[in-house]
Design a protein around this motif. Structure first.
Motif, PDB file in Angstrom:
ATOM      1  N   ARG A 144       0.870  -1.177   0.000  1.00  0.00           N
ATOM      2  CA  ARG A 144       0.000   0.000   0.000  1.00  0.00           C
ATOM      3  C   ARG A 144       0.905   1.224   0.000  1.00  0.00           C
ATOM      4  O   ARG A 144       1.823   1.318   0.817  1.00  0.00           O
ATOM      5  N   PHE A 145       0.662   2.126  -0.950  1.00  0.00           N
ATOM      6  CA  PHE A 145       1.505   3.315  -1.075  1.00  0.00           C
ATOM      7  C   PHE A 145       0.661   4.553  -0.817  1.00  0.00           C
ATOM      8  O   PHE A 145      -0.378   4.731  -1.450  1.00  0.00           O
ATOM      9  N   VAL A 146       1.085   5.384   0.110  1.00  0.00           N
ATOM     10  CA  VAL A 146       0.312   6.558   0.490  1.00  0.00           C
ATOM     11  C   VAL A 146       1.058   7.808   0.018  1.00  0.00           C
ATOM     12  O   VAL A 146       2.223   8.018   0.358  1.00  0.00           O
ATOM     13  N   SER A 147       0.390   8.630  -0.769  1.00  0.00           N
ATOM     14  CA  SER A 147       1.003   9.822  -1.363  1.00  0.00           C
ATOM     15  C   SER A 147       1.096  10.927  -0.315  1.00  0.00           C
ATOM     16  O   SER A 147       0.490  10.843   0.752  1.00  0.00           O
ATOM     17  N   PRO A 148       1.828  11.993  -0.634  1.00  0.00           N
ATOM     18  CA  PRO A 148       1.961  13.093   0.341  1.00  0.00           C
ATOM     19  C   PRO A 148       0.608  13.638   0.805  1.00  0.00           C
ATOM     20  O   PRO A 148       0.451  13.998   1.965  1.00  0.00           O
ATOM     21  N   ARG A 149      -0.368  13.672  -0.105  1.00  0.00           N
ATOM     22  CA  ARG A 149      -1.679  14.203   0.293  1.00  0.00           C
ATOM     23  C   ARG A 149      -2.590  13.137   0.894  1.00  0.00           C
ATOM     24  O   ARG A 149      -3.737  13.412   1.231  1.00  0.00           O
ATOM     25  N   GLY A 150      -2.119  11.916   0.929  1.00  0.00           N
ATOM     26  CA  GLY A 150      -2.919  10.869   1.566  1.00  0.00           C
ATOM     27  C   GLY A 150      -3.677   9.984   0.601  1.00  0.00           C
ATOM     28  O   GLY A 150      -4.501   9.171   1.008  1.00  0.00           O
ATOM     29  N   THR A 151      -3.417  10.147  -0.693  1.00  0.00           N
ATOM     30  CA  THR A 151      -4.045   9.254  -1.666  1.00  0.00           C
ATOM     31  C   THR A 151      -3.413   7.870  -1.529  1.00  0.00           C
ATOM     32  O   THR A 151      -2.194   7.740  -1.461  1.00  0.00           O
ATOM     33  N   VAL A 152      -4.275   6.857  -1.500  1.00  0.00           N
ATOM     34  CA  VAL A 152      -3.771   5.503  -1.287  1.00  0.00           C
ATOM     35  C   VAL A 152      -3.810   4.719  -2.587  1.00  0.00           C
ATOM     36  O   VAL A 152      -4.828   4.697  -3.281  1.00  0.00           O
ATOM     37  N   PHE A 153      -2.691   4.123  -2.928  1.00  0.00           N
ATOM     38  CA  PHE A 153      -2.652   3.188  -4.045  1.00  0.00           C
ATOM     39  C   PHE A 153      -2.284   1.836  -3.480  1.00  0.00           C
ATOM     40  O   PHE A 153      -1.276   1.697  -2.791  1.00  0.00           O
ATOM     41  N   GLU A 154      -3.116   0.853  -3.776  1.00  0.00           N
ATOM     42  CA  GLU A 154      -2.908  -0.451  -3.156  1.00  0.00           C
ATOM     43  C   GLU A 154      -2.786  -1.524  -4.220  1.00  0.00           C
ATOM     44  O   GLU A 154      -3.436  -1.456  -5.257  1.00  0.00           O
ATOM     45  N   LYS A 155      -1.938  -2.480  -3.965  1.00  0.00           N
ATOM     46  CA  LYS A 155      -1.738  -3.548  -4.941  1.00  0.00           C
ATOM     47  C   LYS A 155      -1.644  -4.872  -4.193  1.00  0.00           C
ATOM     48  O   LYS A 155      -0.840  -5.016  -3.277  1.00  0.00           O
TER      49      LYS A 155
END
Lengths: 414, 74
Positions: free
Chosen positions: A86-97
């Motif tokens: 799970r990757f969380v961007s600086p603004r808190g957007t989550v990308f999950e794989k």
């Protein structure tokens, strides 16, 4: 004739070995294991009083069967199987794989002790609290090591020395292999072993952004039960004299303010190319000492196993042929450059973009693109054409494509 | 009369904060910081005062003595 003399001195209890391995981490223990399996007389020396202690690691690594390429896996070494990222961007957007089978969380203390035990059982002599304080040379070739145990100094002779002495390696410097770090290649890392009530979902979590971990990232890795390894690495030149521990306090307040800190550990992570020269006359370097960690993630266990294995085999063969020159050991260096060295260069190119060139805004664009990319790929499209149609920056596509393409092939990240 | 002929770097290791992580050891150009087992050892005479160690220490355990990194030597 010389062999007879050596054998006599061995029989007399003198410290005469075929090979000395400095450092009982994963690289050193595997190298010692390979040498001992080939019936060479090996000393594995560890400066710390206890192997595997203290742990300086976030403990994520490749899958069980990848570890098993080097050594039969003891189940007690594995803390948890990992099924996603799970990757969380600086603004808190989550990308999950979902990434079933991509890796495991190790119990590093047990793992390191287990590997050293295997080397010992194969016949290696293992000494702890045994610090290498100098390299003995003859005509420029390594011929032994000077050790210090408590206040007692002693010397041991060997035909080949393997330096697996970590980021703080001295063996390479003694051997003239230019193994020091440039200051922009080192990152301060700090981590806590946390007891948290957050649900453990077998997913590695990564947080990015200049306010979270400038020039690096923060991680939250579950170990099973209520245990987590939560930490971060920062680029000191971007942290403006704020130590990593301050960033970690902020991150913990966000991750779980109720959590209990069981233990705090720290270390440096490295981001560099593999050293150009990792062998010399009678000498080889492996693991962090040879700058062989993954420059994108800072992970290094799988690479250390690979390096220890290659170095141990090359040294065994060189010993068997009775020639331990740089040429004789260069099979290890060539093999490394051809395989992991090359893929590490790719990881480094991507790391330079993500951690140096891009600001938080660029990262947000990448998060948007990433979601689209994997959705389109799941739909069966061709990777290259899909990427071109997306909103990624061009240099990111070039750097990331070879790595993204390998994601589902369980490319080794840690 | 004492004549000042130079300055020598001086470093204080806060043992409470130091986690023996070796980040400073790896970055120290003249090898003035070493890890002996679990103890961080500072060889004052070898230190060149480059301050790289302050930069990388994750816990700010390395500090210049009373705010000054150089100590005058006679």
């Amino acid at each position: 004739m010389q062999a007879t003399d050596r054998e006599n001195r061995m029989a007399n209890g003198e410290h005469v070995y075929d090979a000395i391995v400095i450092g009982a981490g994963p690289a050193g223990s595997i190298a010692a294991l390979r040498l001992a399996e080939a019936r060479h007389r090996v000393l594995l020396a560890e400066k710390r009083p206890r192997i595997g202690h203290p742990v300086r690691c976030a403990e994520a690594t490749g899958p069980r069967d990848e570890i098993a390429r080097f050594v039969p896996v003891d189940e007690s070494w594995i803390a948890l199987s990992i099924e996603g990222a799970r990757f969380v961007s600086p603004r808190g957007t989550v990308f999950e794989k979902a990434t079933p089978g991509i890796g495991v969380m190790l119990d590093r203390a047990r793992f390191d002790r287990g590997l050293a035990d295997r080397a010992e059982r194969a016949g290696a002599e293992v000494r702890t609290a045994c610090q290498a304080i100098g390299l003995l040379k003859r005509n420029g070739s390594a011929r032994g090591v000077r050790f210090r145990e408590k206040e007692h100094d002693w010397e041991a002779e060997a035909r080949v020395v393997i330096g697996a002495d970590g980021i703080e390696s001295l063996v390479g410097r003694w051997a003239g292999l230019e193994s020091g770090w440039r200051s922009d290649e080192l990152f301060s890392c700090i981590e806590v072993r946390l007891r948290s009530q957050r649900a453990c979902d077998r997913t590695l979590e990564f947080h990015f952004g200049a306010s979270v971990a400038p020039g690096g990232y923060a991680w939250a890795f579950p170990r099973g039960g209520n245990e987590w390894n939560v930490g971060l690495g920062v680029d000191p030149s971007r942290a403006e004299r704020v130590p990593a521990s301050v960033f970690l306090k902020r991150f913990l307040a966000r991750f779980d303010p109720e959590a209990e800190i069981a233990e705090t550990i720290a270390g440096a992570a490295c981001r560099s190319r593999s050293l150009e020269r990792i062998v010399g006359d009678g000498i080889a370097l492996a693991g962090d000492a040879a700058h062989q960690g993954n420059p994108l993630t800072g992970g290094g266990i799988m690479n250390a196993l690979e390096a220890g294995d290659l170095a141990g085999r090359a040294a065994s063969e060189a010993l068997a042929r009775g020639e331990v020159t740089r040429e004789a050991l260069s099979r290890y260096e060539d093999e490394w450059k051809r395989t992991v060295g090359t893929s590490n260069d790719r990881f480094l190119a991507l790391a330079d973009l993500l951690f140096r060139k891009y600001g938080d805004k660029d990262l947000e664009r990448i998060w948007e693109g990433m979601e689209k990319f994997f959705r389109a790929r799941a739909g069966g499209g061709k990777v290259a054409s899909l990427a071109a149609a997306l909103s990624f920056p061009g240099d990111f596509v070039r750097a990331a494509l070879p790595i993204l393409a390998g994601f589902s092939n369980r490319r080794i990240f840690f | 009369m004492t004549q000042r002929i130079g300055a020598q770097p001086f470093l204080r290791i806060d043992r409470e904060k130091c986690l023996s992580c070796a980040a400073c050891v790896a970055v120290c150009p003249p090898e003035a910081l070493l890890l002996a087992g679990l103890d961080l050892v500072f060889a004052e005479e070898t230190c060149t005062g480059c301050a790289e160690c302050f930069r990388v220490c994750p816990t700010a355990a390395l500090l210049p003595e009373s705010g000054r990194f150089y100590r005058e030597v006679a």
